[in-house]
Design an enzyme around this catalytic site. Structure first.
Site, PDB file in Angstrom:
ATOM      1  N   TYR A  94       0.849  -1.202   0.000  1.00  0.00           N
ATOM      2  CA  TYR A  94       0.000   0.000   0.000  1.00  0.00           C
ATOM      3  C   TYR A  94       0.882   1.249   0.000  1.00  0.00           C
ATOM      4  CZ  TYR A  94       0.958   0.683   5.028  1.00  0.00           C
ATOM      5  OH  TYR A  94       1.576   0.892   6.242  1.00  0.00           O
ATOM      6  N   CYS A  95       0.278   2.370  -0.425  1.00  0.00           N
ATOM      7  CA  CYS A  95       0.884   3.690  -0.229  1.00  0.00           C
ATOM      8  C   CYS A  95      -0.198   4.571   0.403  1.00  0.00           C
ATOM      9  CB  CYS A  95       1.449   4.262  -1.519  1.00  0.00           C
ATOM     10  SG  CYS A  95       0.244   4.553  -2.843  1.00  0.00           S
ATOM     11  N   TRP A  96      -0.171   5.879   0.195  1.00  0.00           N
ATOM     12  CA  TRP A  96      -1.124   6.747   0.880  1.00  0.00           C
ATOM     13  C   TRP A  96      -2.560   6.510   0.397  1.00  0.00           C
ATOM     14  CZ3 TRP A  96      -3.400   8.879   4.505  1.00  0.00           C
ATOM     15  CH2 TRP A  96      -4.229   9.999   4.398  1.00  0.00           C
ATOM     16  N   SER A 102       2.597   3.022  -4.851  1.00  0.00           N
ATOM     17  CA  SER A 102       2.377   1.577  -4.723  1.00  0.00           C
ATOM     18  C   SER A 102       2.301   0.917  -6.097  1.00  0.00           C
ATOM     19  CB  SER A 102       1.108   1.288  -3.916  1.00  0.00           C
ATOM     20  OG  SER A 102      -0.027   1.870  -4.510  1.00  0.00           O
ATOM     21  N   TYR A 123      -3.347   3.421   2.491  1.00  0.00           N
ATOM     22  CA  TYR A 123      -3.381   3.635   3.940  1.00  0.00           C
ATOM     23  C   TYR A 123      -4.596   4.464   4.354  1.00  0.00           C
ATOM     24  CZ  TYR A 123      -2.255   5.384   8.570  1.00  0.00           C
ATOM     25  OH  TYR A 123      -2.318   5.718   9.903  1.00  0.00           O
TER      26      TYR A 123
END
Length: 351
Positions: A94-96, A102, A123
């Site tokens: 995952y990323c933000w 990602s 996230y």
């Protein structure tokens, strides 16, 4: 190999089996992250700032090109690091917000044979979930008592006896007093504490009573969510008492072995509340390793503070229990019996 986009519910199932990678910068990760995740930044803090500034000033295309320029030379290093750490080549990512970072990391890892499960919404989706989770209604039974009544020890033994227990001080890495941070790991951010709290609550049955220690809204620098704290204050409350001798002995067992200077610093934090003379006496007692004397000195302040906090709990939902002189096994039996009695009484009052 392939990439599979997964929902939050699918993530909650898969995470039991697979490692979790966070593609955000080290600063974002340090502030808060999914517990148990491992940070593999695509852009570090400075690079992220550079790309973000370029995006605002010159648009998406130039920012994207700059991002690839910055991270491109590290592609092989990232691949080698992840291969070394996760030889099974199956990960959650995952990323933000489930966007470019990602996607890039997923592409990089797919190129070297990884099967990637990428969290949709990143996230942010997880954080929205934990934010809501810690604000749901639950059935608490609050264990209160003056400083030194060994509430944390009792909670540990209640858990061993099969009771549902939520240890807020353990999650916060702080024991809730001026001395509470001594010997503890660094405290999480408020946001990360909520993530940890949500994860702990997910392991418990929300329909059954959950033991929790009586706390102020602040545990060190961690702040309990308003809704959560209000529920605690309105919940059935078991207020335990023990002799001063027992309380001093328990506090001494926990703090006597700690460094003198750290104990002194904790006392100095209370100088305004203790007053000059009491502070001086406590510091002298610590220097002389006269632990019962400085502990007794501070109990005068802590007892008054606790009596003030106790007034906030509804008296009709409070039961006082004197545990003085009882064996630990007897204390646990009495607490469980009293919990059932008090909880049933509170339910009938609400009905």
């Amino acid at each position: 190999m392939k990439e599979t986009l997964i929902s939050l519910s699918e993530y909650l199932e898969l995470r039991q089996k697979l490692p979790i990678l966070d593609a955000r910068s080290e600063g974002e990760f340090s502030q808060s992250h999914i517990p148990e995740a491992i940070n593999i930044p695509i852009l570090n803090d400075q690079e992220r700032k550079t790309v973000g500034t370029l995006y605002k000033e010159e648009g998406s295309e130039k920012a994207t090109l700059k991002g690839f320029e910055l991270v491109g030379p590290r592609f092989h290093q990232i691949q080698k690091e992840v291969i070394k750490r996760f030889p099974n080549r199956k990960i959650i990512l995952y990323c933000w917000r489930g966007g470019m970072r990602s996607q890039i990391l997923s592409w990089l890892l797919s190129m070297v044979g990884f099967e990637v499960f990428r969290l949709k919404g990143g996230y942010k989706t997880y954080r929205n979930f934990t934010f809501e989770e810690v604000r749901k209604k639950r059935n608490f039974i609050v264990l209160g008592g003056k400083t030194g009544t060994a509430k944390t020890v009792l909670l540990q033994h209640l858990k061993e006896a099969g009771e549902q227990v939520l240890d807020l001080e353990d999650l916060a890495h702080h024991k809730g007093s001026a001395f509470g941070g001594i010997g503890q790991d660094p405290q999480p951010s408020v946001e990360q504490f909520e993530n940890k709290l949500a994860e702990a609550l997910l392991q418990l049955n929300s329909d059954s009573p959950i033991w929790v220690e009586n706390e102020s809204r602040k545990i060190g620098r961690v702040i309990l969510p308003d809704v959560f704290f209000s529920q605690m204050q309105a919940s059935p409350h078991l207020d335990i008492s023990k002799s001063e001798h027992e309380r001093i002995a328990h506090i001494e067992s926990e703090y006597a072995g700690l460094p003198k200077e750290e104990l002194k610093q904790a006392v100095k934090k209370l100088r305004k509340k203790l007053g000059g003379l009491r502070t001086k006496e406590a510091l002298e007692a610590i220097e002389e390793r006269d632990h019962p004397r400085w502990i007794q000195n501070l109990l005068t302040y802590y007892d008054k503070a606790y009596e003030f906090e106790l007034e906030k709990h509804p008296k009709e939902h409070t039961l006082n229990l004197d545990l003085t002189g009882l064996s630990l096994a007897k204390q646990i039996d009495l607490l469980i019996h009293s919990k059932d009695q008090l909880y049933e009484r509170a339910k009938n009052t609400i009905d």
